[in-house]
Design an enzyme around this catalytic site. Sequence first.
Site, PDB file in Angstrom:
ATOM      1  N   ASP A  89      10.762   2.686   3.947  1.00 41.36           N
ATOM      2  CA  ASP A  89      11.638   1.610   3.487  1.00 41.36           C
ATOM      3  C   ASP A  89      13.074   2.005   3.819  1.00 41.36           C
ATOM      4  OD1 ASP A  89      12.299   3.543   1.688  1.00 41.36           O
ATOM      5  OD2 ASP A  89      11.820   2.377  -0.092  1.00 41.36           O
ATOM      6  N   CYS A 314     -16.719   7.910  -6.834  1.00 41.77           N
ATOM      7  CA  CYS A 314     -17.966   7.214  -7.161  1.00 41.77           C
ATOM      8  C   CYS A 314     -19.184   7.845  -6.498  1.00 41.77           C
ATOM      9  CB  CYS A 314     -17.863   5.742  -6.786  1.00 41.77           C
ATOM     10  SG  CYS A 314     -16.634   4.861  -7.775  1.00 41.77           S
TER      11      CYS A 314
HETATM   12 ZN    ZN Z   1     -14.997   4.417  -6.256  1.00 38.07          ZN
END
Ligand code: ZN
Length: 377
Positions: A89, A314
Amino acid sequence: MYELLKKDGRAKRGRLHTVHGDIETPVFMNVGTAAAIKGAVSTADLQQIGTQVELSNTYHLHVRPGDQVVKKMGGLHKFMVWDKPILTDSGGFQVFSLAGLRKIKEEGVYFQSHIDGHKIFMGPEESMQIQSNLASTIAMAFDECPSSVADRDYMQKSVDRTTRWLKRCKAEMERLNSLPDTINKHQMLFGINQGGIYEDIRVAHADEISKLDLDGYAVGGLAVGESHEDMYRILDEVVPHLPENKPTYLMGVGTPANILEAVDRGVDFFDCVYPSRNGRHGHVYTKHGKLNLFNARFELDDRPIEEGCGCPACQMYSRAYIRHLLKAKEMLGMRLCVLHNLYFYNHLMEEIRDAIDAGRYKEYKEETLRGFETPED
Ligand SMILES: [Zn+2]
């Protein structure tokens, strides 16, 4: 160079060719403020979670470690060991939101460092020089980001100055890219549209900056406290006035729902601190909305954060374990949540691109928004 591959309604599917590789759009840029994603996420992790573009903050890196240090270390890509595109930026937003006492003049902004209070001057040329030292793939123009509720008279004056600053940024970038010791001589420049919630000021500004033939165009000064309806209304008005054959970047946005709506209005670049910031607080995104892993109902929950999610968290761990880590203030808990959230955003963008490719963006958007409102079983 940007290729517009397909349009589905107003949604754009594009590809930006850069010296650091192609960016498939729509894309969500992962925010690494000080050349690192907060939450102990490394560039090796970014490879794993499907990050296409890393975003770093010019102001922060200018203050610490200093852009000269980064230049001497061979530029940001070498420094942080990331060979894909980086967007920096301009520093403008931080100057206006973080820095202490500041004075805006035609030449630029005088302000104090938020770290040690020392005086700094930054104008369009300084911002370009710093970003050239950082050697990012894409540099952002130095603009003023006025409060979205600034009065009309101030807004017009500010936008006019931002246009003059943009022309100076462009000239300076061309000069820097021609110097022999510049690390990235192909640095791209995106201009920024401003004008708060005044559509007519924004549209006139968009028309004017479009003439400058920049590498891309951003809509700035949104997601700073105005309503979502105002944001969507401004996008409806402004995006058609930005060149379709260039990337359109909505700065600092936003929630998954904001992104789905903005893509539908022709935006194809995004960035936001939400996934990493929320992850650090144990708030994780799923197709059924956000979960707070501190909640007692996850104490014995042996499911992953989201069934079927391909992220490193996960793949291995249960909600119960991550909740325990968070409560015990183990750094790993924070890290797993940030990895999941960034993967969730990156994967959402992949689904968005697939839906546009398949010409079913509207249906995809409606289904996905409905899912966010429907709690899991
Ligand atoms: Zn995940």
